[in-house]
Motif scaffolding. Structure first.
Motif: not given
Length: 389
Positions: A127-140
């Motif tokens: 959860p502490s990295a959900h923001g960056r993970a969601s951004a990278r998912y958005g890039y994909a």
């Protein structure tokens, strides 16, 4: 299982997402062109996208239950296969009825893949990295759309429809094969998971078996408003400024690029602050200001590009921050429900932007339609402020 941004399962999910959305993006402008050249006219062309998105949204309502019953990977694999396998069959006929039938099957697959994919983001990363993970998912998701939305029509003009239809079918199937190597949550695991929640979500969801309506409304409202505005820009910019052949494609490219930049900014900022949802008012405000530029585009085509860029940036901020806020509010037991709410807001808003703003533009003109979208965004800004505590 490691739950970091560099974990193999998360990287494989990004690859599978890029393949599935690549096939989707490649066909988004091509299928309407296919039936139009087959004699269906403008209404039939628009109906192909309308059926695809309507079935997508209807399917997304059912996916959280699917995730609990058969597991994330099975849903994502099935969705990717349904999105890809029927696609080459489009080459057999440009008649409207069979194309709509295939579009409906693809809509089921797309609905399954979108919800399962974004839910897996929350499952595979801490959860502490959900923001960056969601951004990278958005890039994909966004990079294939950035490249392939214009490429599909260009390749059709060079080589014909068959090659494009085959490529658009192969890509999601390849994505399904990649998903087979993702180590995600298994069926039944969610039922046994402890109902721990981040501190930021206390008071929002209560007991882990809280009813569906307990998800916060602000992220969904912000997504609906922004996706409505962007749907209007994408659909009507070419019609609103017909005398600016260079400005229109530049504006569409700038909207997509702005969304990627907005997601990256929001992802890093949210993880640093630990306050998901705090950026929603900024995102809707930036998008609203951008729509003011878009409605002034008849005065100067450059305003269309500048306004579309701002709409994209604001929407990107809202996309990322709203998804992370819903994950935080739902907790691990209901990541699937949060993903479904987010995806439904995205896709329903896109359809509303095309249909609703079109209904305004028909009698009153595009300035009135874009003005209504700006008013909607500026009006919801004070309503999506994050509650403290």
């Amino acid at each position: 299982m490691p739950r970091s941004l560099s974990a193999p399962s998360f990287l494989l999910l990004l690859a599978a997402t890029a393949l599935a959305f690549g096939g989707y993006a490649l066909l988004l402008p091509v299928v309407p062109l296919w039936v139009s050249r087959g004699g269906s006219g403008a209404f039939g062309a628009g109906l192909t996208t309308g059926v695809l998105m309507a079935v997508t949204v209807g399917t997304q309502l059912l996916v959280p239950a699917m995730l609990r019953r058969i597991g994330h990977r099975a849903v994502l694999v099935t969705g990717s296969l349904l999105l890809g396998l029927p696609t080459p069959l489009l080459a057999l006929s440009a008649d409207l009825a069979p194309v709509l039938a295939i579009s409906a099957v693809r809509g089921v697959g797309f609905g399954m893949a979108t919800v399962a994919g974004s839910a897996l983001v929350a499952e595979l990363v801490e959860p502490s990295a959900h923001g960056r993970a969601s951004a990278r998912y958005g890039y994909a998701i966004g990079v294939p759309q950035l490249a392939l939305l214009p490429a599909g029509v260009a390749v059709v003009d060079l080589t014909g429809f068959t090659g494009v239809l085959l490529a658009a079918g192969i890509a999601p199937v390849a994505g399904a094969l990649v998903v087979a190597f993702v180590r995600g949550p298994r069926r039944g695991r969610l039922a046994d998971r402890a109902p721990a929640r981040p501190a930021a979500s206390r008071g929002l969801t209560g007991h882990p078996r809280a009813p569906r309506h307990r998800l916060p409304a602000a992220p969904v409202l912000a997504m609906l408003a922004c996706s409505t505005a962007q749907g209007g820009v994408i659909t009507f910019a070419p019609l609103a400024v017909p005398g600016a052949p260079a400005a229109v494609p530049a504006a569409l490219f700038a909207t997509a690029l702005g969304a990627l930049l907005g997601r990256g900014f929001a992802g890093a900022r949210t993880d640093r602050s630990g306050r998901p949802g705090a950026l929603l008012p900024a995102g809707t405000l930036v998008a609203g200001a951008g729509m003011l530029g878009v409605l002034a585009a008849p005065l100067a085509p450059l305003l269309l590009v500048a306004g579309a860029t701002a709409v994209g940036i604001g929407f990107g901020i809202v996309q990322n921050d709203s998804l992370v806020a819903l994950f935080a509010a739902a907790g691990p037991l209901y990541y699937g429900q949060a993903s479904a709410a987010w995806n439904i807001a995205y896709d329903a808003g896109t359809g509303l932007g095309a249909a609703g703003l079109g209904a305004i533009a028909e009698p009153f003109g595009f300035v009135a339609a874009f003005g209504a979208a700006a008013a909607l965004l500026l009006g919801v800004t004070p309503l999506v402020r994050r509650r403290s505590g």
